[in-house]
Design a protein around this motif. Structure first.
Motif, mmCIF file in Angstrom:
data_model
loop_
_atom_site.group_PDB
_atom_site.id
_atom_site.type_symbol
_atom_site.label_atom_id
_atom_site.label_comp_id
_atom_site.label_asym_id
_atom_site.label_seq_id
_atom_site.Cartn_x
_atom_site.Cartn_y
_atom_site.Cartn_z
ATOM 1 N N LYS A 68 53.370 50.669 -3.791
ATOM 2 C CA LYS A 68 52.501 51.402 -4.434
ATOM 3 C C LYS A 68 51.581 50.539 -5.370
ATOM 4 O O LYS A 68 52.326 49.732 -6.108
ATOM 5 C CB LYS A 68 52.615 52.753 -5.097
ATOM 6 N N SER A 99 48.271 50.375 -8.273
ATOM 7 C CA SER A 99 47.407 50.962 -9.118
ATOM 8 C C SER A 99 45.984 50.127 -9.340
ATOM 9 O O SER A 99 46.180 49.110 -9.807
ATOM 10 C CB SER A 99 47.644 51.723 -10.421
ATOM 11 N N ILE A 121 39.236 52.988 -10.735
ATOM 12 C CA ILE A 121 38.184 53.683 -9.906
ATOM 13 C C ILE A 121 36.894 52.746 -9.535
ATOM 14 O O ILE A 121 36.515 53.067 -8.483
ATOM 15 C CB ILE A 121 37.944 54.951 -10.427
ATOM 16 N N ILE A 137 38.866 58.768 -1.997
ATOM 17 C CA ILE A 137 39.472 58.567 -3.313
ATOM 18 C C ILE A 137 38.762 58.869 -4.459
ATOM 19 O O ILE A 137 38.899 59.273 -5.459
ATOM 20 C CB ILE A 137 40.064 57.039 -3.248
ATOM 21 N N THR A 148 38.099 62.450 -5.077
ATOM 22 C CA THR A 148 39.156 63.306 -5.334
ATOM 23 C C THR A 148 39.614 62.839 -6.872
ATOM 24 O O THR A 148 40.030 63.700 -7.712
ATOM 25 C CB THR A 148 40.399 62.994 -4.267
ATOM 26 N N HIS A 149 39.686 61.441 -7.119
ATOM 27 C CA HIS A 149 40.240 60.898 -8.389
ATOM 28 C C HIS A 149 38.962 60.293 -9.152
ATOM 29 O O HIS A 149 39.321 59.515 -10.296
ATOM 30 C CB HIS A 149 41.165 59.679 -7.763
ATOM 31 N N GLN A 164 39.418 60.205 -12.808
ATOM 32 C CA GLN A 164 40.486 59.366 -13.449
ATOM 33 C C GLN A 164 39.981 58.140 -13.593
ATOM 34 O O GLN A 164 39.136 57.468 -13.048
ATOM 35 C CB GLN A 164 41.839 59.280 -12.505
ATOM 36 N N LYS A 222 42.334 55.349 -13.083
ATOM 37 C CA LYS A 222 43.015 54.640 -12.346
ATOM 38 C C LYS A 222 43.535 55.552 -10.954
ATOM 39 O O LYS A 222 43.753 56.623 -11.538
ATOM 40 C CB LYS A 222 43.983 53.795 -12.853
ATOM 41 N N THR A 223 43.989 55.016 -9.975
ATOM 42 C CA THR A 223 44.593 55.874 -8.949
ATOM 43 C C THR A 223 45.181 54.735 -8.135
ATOM 44 O O THR A 223 45.103 53.716 -7.897
ATOM 45 C CB THR A 223 43.723 56.586 -8.112
ATOM 46 N N ASN A 224 46.433 55.302 -7.617
ATOM 47 C CA ASN A 224 47.513 54.264 -6.685
ATOM 48 C C ASN A 224 46.982 54.179 -5.134
ATOM 49 O O ASN A 224 46.461 55.488 -4.651
ATOM 50 C CB ASN A 224 48.955 54.798 -6.834
#
Length: 595
Positions: free
Chosen positions: A80, A82, A85, A125, A128-129, A132, A134-136
């Motif tokens: 994974k 990160s 976005i 992504i 949905t994120h 945020q 950041k996201t993984n």
């Protein structure tokens, strides 16, 4: 170890990608500068079909981003990582990005991980994120495939996942002709099949031969359906349906929806079930297989083998043998009645009791069980008999040694009975099948249309006026059954009877002739789709010679001539009572088609 600087990690990571690309000669040309400050991207890899580097060999550029990270030991499996976005948003605008994360040990040994980030997943992504920072994402190790394959698949999917197709797609799931799956990372030639559940798949909906990207999925279970030969000991059981269901921890083999082997963590459970609706022929085949397995204790297909503790199945085996014995008797009964053994039955205790009773009567000739049902064994007649939810028609013949026979057998045509209409001291013969109700004819699984048609030869057409009512009623039954079921055998049966009557139509009185011609011609209209010019002229002639206030006849003729307006007028001229009567008749079906 001294802390590795960001510049060092970048140089080592880019060099690892470059070295890997160079192993493919000129098919991959890495153009990934070190120290590049461009946002989100670190250059690209140029992909060629071959090593010629000619213009015609060029396929496309693969935009890349390379990240280096220092580790004490390499990650096993997927990794994974990160990202902010804003990078995913830039990748989406560009049409995708091939992300590399390179793990670097202190001795500068490296391991490359990759992720093909493409528009469909990037859109998900972002949506949905997006709130945020950041996201993984999950990257896979490059050593399970190779860089050239990764780049080629990236380009292929980048072209298929155009933003136009994604953003302008208005179709619902039910609108597609079919749905297909494609994976960027799964290789069926490498590793165990259960590894498929670790990989992402892209889902495409196909509409008018265009593939629309609709989602990214991970498989939870796969099923494989095949027809196979099952070997038990030295015996072969052919053409059996074998279904294999596989998920990450279990493998289930189901043979003919009844025999189930479940392998979980290398332990096997065996189970079987015989409930549900199946054709008789299939149920017998399954029982023979089960008994064979419980006798010999092993089973093998082309992809599976198992040994079974038969000591635990002794009690079941006795029950199965008893059940098989009953179904073999039913097969014999069906053979006697000329019923196809592919007929589907509901297998329950009531069915097995019925089989035993009918077998004693029909095959062995023991009528004690029938006599207890209160039937007059001296009175000939039809018997509607239920075998489970299957209806068959029998005929009780007291003068025969066999007494109970298949009502649609050839034997019915040579009985020492006269089915007919009494005239003075004699009987005018008719077909015995005229006595059957429409519902009985419709549901009888042993029906034989050829036998019914042959029985019409017994009718005395010289006295057709006397038996016309029975002829007319039976032909109307057949027409109603045809309209209800669309089974053309009913139409063929009615037409055969009316063709024979037509040869003697001059012996009918005027009213009977008019009724006969209406029903004869509506049968021919159904059979041929159109009436001939001569047949239309015959209807016009009948209408001309009849009273103008004979609204029932006028209605029928108007329908057959396909005169919609006149048909509506004539139908409204009928009394409410006669309208309701005509709504139950075959002519009304033709009338409704005009409206």
């Amino acid at each position: 170890m001294d802390k590795m600087s960001n510049g060092t990690k970048e140089r080592v990571a880019v060099q690892a990608i470059t070295n890997n690309a160079l192993t493919f000669g000129s098919q991959l040309i890495p153009e990934i500068p070190v120290g590049d400050k461009a946002p989100s991207f670190d250059g690209h890899i140029t992909v060629y079909k071959d090593s010629s580097e000619k213009v015609e060999s060029f396929i496309n550029h693969v935009p890349t981003q390379v990240k280096g990270t220092a580790v004490s030991s390499f990650t096993d499996g997927s990794k994974k990582f990160s990202l902010e976005i804003k990078h995913y948003q830039n990748y989406y605008r560009r049409g995708g990005c091939l992300l590399f994360v390179v793990e670097i040990k202190s001795n500068y040994e490296t391991k490359i991980f990759y992720k093909q980030l493409l528009p469909l997943e990037l859109k998900y992504i972002i949506e949905t994120h997006g709130s945020q920072k950041k996201t993984n994402v999950e990257l896979r190790p490059l050593d399970e495939t190779n860089l050239y394959v990764v780049c080629r698949r990236f380009i292929e999917q980048m072209e298929k996942q155009s933003k136009l197709l994604i953003e302008k797609n208005q179709y619902k799931m039910t609108d597609y002709d079919k749905v297909v799956l494609s994976s960027l990372t799964y290789n069926p030639q490498v590793g165990d099949i259960t590894e498929i559940f670790d990989h992402d798949f892209v889902e495409f909906g196909v509409k008018d031969k265009i593939e629309y990207p609709i989602g990214n999925v991970k498989l939870g279970e796969i099923g494989i359906l095949d027809e196979d030969t099952v070997i038990v000991g030295s015996s072969e059981h052919h053409s059996l349906k074998v279904e294999t269901r596989i998920n990450k921890t279990d493998k289930v083999i189901i043979i003919e929806d009844c025999l189930e082997f479940n392998l979980k963590n290398e332990k096997m459970n065996f189970n079987f079930r015989l409930d549900g609706h199946r054709p008789l022929s299939k149920q017998i085949k399954i029982l023979k297989l089960l008994i064979d397995v419980l006798t010999k204790g092993n089973l093998k297909t082309k992809s599976f083998g198992a040994n079974i503790n038969i000591a635990e199945g002794v009690e079941y085996k006795v029950q199965l043998e008893h059940t098989l014995n009953s179904l073999l008797k039913l097969k014999e009964i069906f053979s006697e009645l000329l019923v196809n053994d592919d007929i589907i039955l509901d297998y329950n205790n009531r069915l097995y009791l019925t089989i035993e009773k009918l077998y004693e009567v029909l095959i062995k000739g023991d009528f004690a069980s029938i006599e207890t049902e209160g039937l007059d064994m001296d009175a000939p007649g039809f018997i509607k008999y239920k075998i489970g939810d299957v209806i068959v028609v029998l005929f009780l013949n007291p003068k025969s040694e066999k007494k109970l026979i298949n009502a649609f057998s050839e034997e019915m045509l040579s009985l020492q009975y006269h089915f007919g209409i009494k005239e003075d001291d004699s009987i005018v013969p008719i077909s015995p099948f005229f006595m059957l109700e429409a519902e009985t004819i419709k549901h009888a699984k042993n029906i034989n249309y050829g036998t019914m048609i042959s029985s019409f030869k017994q009718i005395d057409y010289n006295k057709v006026q006397l038996v016309f009512s029975q002829i007319n009623d039976f032909s109307l039954k057949c027409l109603n059954l045809y309209d209800e079921t669309n089974n053309k055998e009913y139409l063929r049966t009615a037409l055969s009877l009316l063709d024979d009557t037509f040869s003697n139509k001059e012996k009918l009185d005027k009213v009977s002739y008019e009724i006969f011609m209406v029903n004869y011609l509506q049968t021919k209209l159904r059979f041929n789709k159109e009436l001939t010019r001569y047949e239309n002229l015959e209807l016009i002639s009948i209408r001309t010679e009849s009273r103008s206030d004979n609204y029932e006849l006028m209605f029928c003729i108007s329908v057959l001539l396909k005169n919609k307006t006149e048909s509506e007028i004539m139908f409204k001229m009928l009394s409410e009572e006669r309208q309701k009567l005509y709504e139950t008749m075959p002519i009304f079906s033709l009338y409704q088609k005009l409206l």
